[in-house]
Design an enzyme around this catalytic site. Structure first.
Site, PDB file in Angstrom:
ATOM      1  N   ARG A   1       0.864  -1.176   0.000  1.00 42.10           N
ATOM      2  CA  ARG A   1       0.000   0.000   0.000  1.00 42.10           C
ATOM      3  C   ARG A   1       0.900   1.225   0.000  1.00 42.10           C
ATOM      4  O   ARG A   1       1.955   1.238   0.656  1.00 42.10           O
ATOM      5  CB  ARG A   1      -0.913   0.029   1.234  1.00 42.10           C
ATOM      6  CG  ARG A   1      -2.079  -0.957   1.191  1.00 42.10           C
ATOM      7  CD  ARG A   1      -3.151  -0.552   0.168  1.00 42.10           C
ATOM      8  NE  ARG A   1      -4.283  -1.469   0.145  1.00 42.10           N
ATOM      9  CZ  ARG A   1      -4.392  -2.531  -0.663  1.00 42.10           C
ATOM     10  NH1 ARG A   1      -3.424  -2.821  -1.513  1.00 42.10           N
ATOM     11  NH2 ARG A   1      -5.471  -3.291  -0.631  1.00 42.10           N
TER      12      ARG A   1
ATOM     13  N   GLU B   1      -2.775   7.773  -4.466  1.00 38.40           N
ATOM     14  CA  GLU B   1      -3.180   7.194  -5.752  1.00 38.40           C
ATOM     15  C   GLU B   1      -4.670   7.344  -6.059  1.00 38.40           C
ATOM     16  O   GLU B   1      -5.074   7.235  -7.220  1.00 38.40           O
ATOM     17  CB  GLU B   1      -2.812   5.709  -5.799  1.00 38.40           C
ATOM     18  CG  GLU B   1      -3.650   4.822  -4.880  1.00 38.40           C
ATOM     19  CD  GLU B   1      -3.296   3.334  -4.997  1.00 38.40           C
ATOM     20  OE1 GLU B   1      -2.094   3.004  -4.939  1.00 38.40           O
ATOM     21  OE2 GLU B   1      -4.230   2.517  -5.142  1.00 38.40           O
TER      22      GLU B   1
ATOM     23  N   HIS C   1      -1.364   0.325  -9.776  1.00 38.94           N
ATOM     24  CA  HIS C   1      -2.088  -0.669  -8.955  1.00 38.94           C
ATOM     25  C   HIS C   1      -2.655  -1.795  -9.826  1.00 38.94           C
ATOM     26  O   HIS C   1      -3.858  -2.073  -9.817  1.00 38.94           O
ATOM     27  CB  HIS C   1      -3.200   0.012  -8.142  1.00 38.94           C
ATOM     28  CG  HIS C   1      -3.463  -0.708  -6.839  1.00 38.94           C
ATOM     29  ND1 HIS C   1      -3.633  -0.067  -5.644  1.00 38.94           N
ATOM     30  CD2 HIS C   1      -3.567  -2.025  -6.560  1.00 38.94           C
ATOM     31  CE1 HIS C   1      -3.841  -0.957  -4.689  1.00 38.94           C
ATOM     32  NE2 HIS C   1      -3.809  -2.163  -5.225  1.00 38.94           N
TER      33      HIS C   1
HETATM   34  P1  NAD Z   1      -1.092 -11.314   4.608  1.00 36.41           P
HETATM   35  O1  NAD Z   1      -2.004 -10.865   5.691  1.00 36.41           O
HETATM   36  O2  NAD Z   1      -1.141 -12.748   4.179  1.00 36.41           O
HETATM   37  O3  NAD Z   1       0.429 -10.993   4.994  1.00 36.41           O
HETATM   38  C1  NAD Z   1       0.820  -9.783   5.564  1.00 36.41           C
HETATM   39  C2  NAD Z   1       2.026 -10.074   6.455  1.00 36.41           C
HETATM   40  O4  NAD Z   1       2.519  -8.833   6.935  1.00 36.41           O
HETATM   41  C3  NAD Z   1       1.695 -10.954   7.669  1.00 36.41           C
HETATM   42  O5  NAD Z   1       2.580 -12.048   7.742  1.00 36.41           O
HETATM   43  C4  NAD Z   1       1.885 -10.003   8.850  1.00 36.41           C
HETATM   44  O6  NAD Z   1       2.365 -10.665  10.031  1.00 36.41           O
HETATM   45  C5  NAD Z   1       2.936  -9.051   8.280  1.00 36.41           C
HETATM   46  N1  NAD Z   1       3.022  -7.796   9.014  1.00 36.41           N
HETATM   47  C6  NAD Z   1       2.086  -7.147   9.739  1.00 36.41           C
HETATM   48  N2  NAD Z   1       2.602  -6.043  10.299  1.00 36.41           N
HETATM   49  C7  NAD Z   1       3.906  -5.994   9.926  1.00 36.41           C
HETATM   50  C8  NAD Z   1       4.957  -5.088  10.197  1.00 36.41           C
HETATM   51  N3  NAD Z   1       4.773  -4.035  10.998  1.00 36.41           N
HETATM   52  N4  NAD Z   1       6.160  -5.338   9.653  1.00 36.41           N
HETATM   53  C9  NAD Z   1       6.361  -6.426   8.873  1.00 36.41           C
HETATM   54  N5  NAD Z   1       5.402  -7.315   8.586  1.00 36.41           N
HETATM   55  C10 NAD Z   1       4.180  -7.093   9.098  1.00 36.41           C
HETATM   56  O7  NAD Z   1      -1.380 -10.337   3.387  1.00 36.41           O
HETATM   57  P2  NAD Z   1      -1.052 -10.587   1.847  1.00 36.41           P
HETATM   58  O8  NAD Z   1      -2.206 -11.247   1.193  1.00 36.41           O
HETATM   59  O9  NAD Z   1       0.288 -11.216   1.736  1.00 36.41           O
HETATM   60  O10 NAD Z   1      -1.017  -9.096   1.295  1.00 36.41           O
HETATM   61  C11 NAD Z   1      -0.039  -8.181   1.719  1.00 36.41           C
HETATM   62  C12 NAD Z   1      -0.431  -6.800   1.291  1.00 36.41           C
HETATM   63  O11 NAD Z   1      -0.346  -6.712  -0.128  1.00 36.41           O
HETATM   64  C13 NAD Z   1      -1.918  -6.456   1.579  1.00 36.41           C
HETATM   65  O12 NAD Z   1      -2.104  -5.954   2.870  1.00 36.41           O
HETATM   66  C14 NAD Z   1      -2.232  -5.437   0.540  1.00 36.41           C
HETATM   67  O13 NAD Z   1      -2.016  -4.164   1.102  1.00 36.41           O
HETATM   68  C15 NAD Z   1      -1.227  -5.679  -0.563  1.00 36.41           C
HETATM   69  N6  NAD Z   1      -1.836  -6.082  -1.832  1.00 36.41           N
HETATM   70  C16 NAD Z   1      -1.568  -5.360  -2.944  1.00 36.41           C
HETATM   71  C17 NAD Z   1      -2.111  -5.725  -4.162  1.00 36.41           C
HETATM   72  C18 NAD Z   1      -1.813  -4.960  -5.426  1.00 36.41           C
HETATM   73  O14 NAD Z   1      -2.501  -5.167  -6.442  1.00 36.41           O
HETATM   74  N7  NAD Z   1      -0.801  -4.123  -5.461  1.00 36.41           N
HETATM   75  C19 NAD Z   1      -2.967  -6.819  -4.235  1.00 36.41           C
HETATM   76  C20 NAD Z   1      -3.202  -7.559  -3.073  1.00 36.41           C
HETATM   77  C21 NAD Z   1      -2.645  -7.182  -1.871  1.00 36.41           C
END
Ligand code: NAD
Length: 336
Positions: A234, A263, A295
């Site tokens: 994000r 964005e 995105h």
């Molecule tokens: P997820 O919940 O499976 O994994 C997120 C991980 O981040 C978890 O393991 C959590 O413990 C860790 N985390 C939490 N706080 C943290 C911190 N302070 N420091 C380090 N790690 C931390 O989520 P996901 O499905 O892997 O998605 C991750 C992110 O990707 C989503 O939150 C979303 O914002 C983003 N995303 C972007 C797109 C895109 O099109 N660009 C699409 C999907 C998701």
């Protein structure tokens, strides 16, 4: 159930239509974003279906509740754009798509790395101009380099697996270490050690108060000189102004982003005939060592089909049992 679908694009119609077996739900497609003004358009719908840049703060949620909405379904995994406490207070249920295709985002992350490293964006433009000189296109072998993964959940782990395949060393930072990453040989370290030791740093953590501007001026100062930073999580996880300063001095070697702090007014729209008013974003566009996509990391056929399938499953479950299949609750606010 009648569902008002905000920020609806033509592809949303196609994939939601396909997933809506027997036309069980009636989708009302609205092109515009959900905000205080557009919330009234949901009148007559029991649910709204929203995307990443629809902003659901307490005022918008109150308007939705007043209009008779009972359920919010997000067509995405992240839920940083919803005030969950306000939703709970108003009795609004919130559902999301916790996992659709981690491969879509992980593979796009790798696309950004490869494009930046091998200067594909510049090479493509040069070749079209008949310029076949190689100066300025020098890259490095990924094999043997160190990749730092911040957030090793579903997407981070998928990304780590691909980078392990390139022969990279893996450093990881996550409050909850993932056994799948440990099995790949990833070493969990403090954030400062990851920043100092990585040639490439990729962000895969959610946006929350703890990760807002996680990559700020001080984090950038702690990075290996010339490191590559990639953000597909994000936008606000990164302080864009601090990143611009680090790019100007050369302390940051290159930047690949699919998300941007501001964005919402830019992405998902064709603004090619308009003036970009965001000077910070405009400055980012001037760097030869910056690649930006709007995105689109999630944007694969497989991901869209899965997002639509799970969104319809959330609606079905709410109709049958009074709760979406993948509910987001305020408890999540206290998780890392
Ligand atoms: P997820 O919940 O499976 O994994 C997120 C991980 O981040 C978890 O393991 C959590 O413990 C860790 N985390 C939490 N706080 C943290 C911190 N302070 N420091 C380090 N790690 C931390 O989520 P996901 O499905 O892997 O998605 C991750 C992110 O990707 C989503 O939150 C979303 O914002 C983003 N995303 C972007 C797109 C895109 O099109 N660009 C699409 C999907 C998701």
């Amino acid at each position: 159930m009648q569902v008002s679908v905000y920020s609806a694009r033509p592809y949303d119609r196609v994939y939601l239509g396909r997933a809506n077996h027997g036309a069980r739900h009636r989708f009302i497609y609205l092109e515009g974003r959900l905000d205080e003004a557009s919330a009234a358009a949901a009148a007559g719908s029991q649910a709204v279906c929203v995307f990443v840049n629809d902003h659901l703060d307490a005022r918008v949620l109150t308007r939705l509740a007043d209009a008779g909405v009972r359920l919010i379904v997000l067509r995405c995994a992240g839920f940083n754009n919803v005030d969950l406490e306000a939703a709970a207070a108003l009795g609004l249920a919130v559902g999301r798509v916790p996992e659709y295709s981690p491969h879509s985002v992980a593979e796009h992350t790798v696309a950004l790395i490869l494009a930046l490293n091998r200067k594909i964006h510049r090479a493509h433009a040069r070749v079209r101009e008949g310029n076949f000189a190689l100066e300025g296109l020098l890259g490095f072998d990924l094999h043997g380099r160190t990749v730092g993964v911040i957030g090793t959940g579903t997407i981070g782990a998928c990304f780590a697996r691909i980078m392990a395949g390139f022969g990279c060393h893996l450093l990881a930072y996550d409050p909850k270490p993932n056994p799948a990453c440990l099995a790949l040989g990833a070493r969990y370290v403090e954030l400062s050690e990851l920043l100092a030791g990585s040639d490439i740093i990729s962000l895969h953590c959610p946006l929350n108060p703890r990760t807002h501007h996680l990559i700020d001026a001080s984090a950038l100062a702690g990075m290996k000189p010339g490191a590559m930073l990639i953000n597909t999580s994000r936008g606000a996880v990164v302080d864009t102004r601090a990143v611009i300063a680090a790019l100007k001095t050369g302390a940051l070697g290159s930047l690949g982003i699919d998300v941007y702090e501001e964005e919402a007014d830019l992405f998902f729209h064709d603004l090619s005939d308009e003036v970009i008013h965001d000077d910070v974003f405009a400055r980012l566009l001037t760097f030869p060592n910056v690649v930006i996509t709007g995105h689109q990391a999630f944007f694969t056929e497989d991901a869209l089909a899965e997002i639509a399938r799970i969104t319809v499953a959330n609606l079905d479950a709410y109709e049958e049992r009074g709760a979406p299949l993948h509910a987001v609750s305020t408890e999540r606010l206290v998780s890392p």
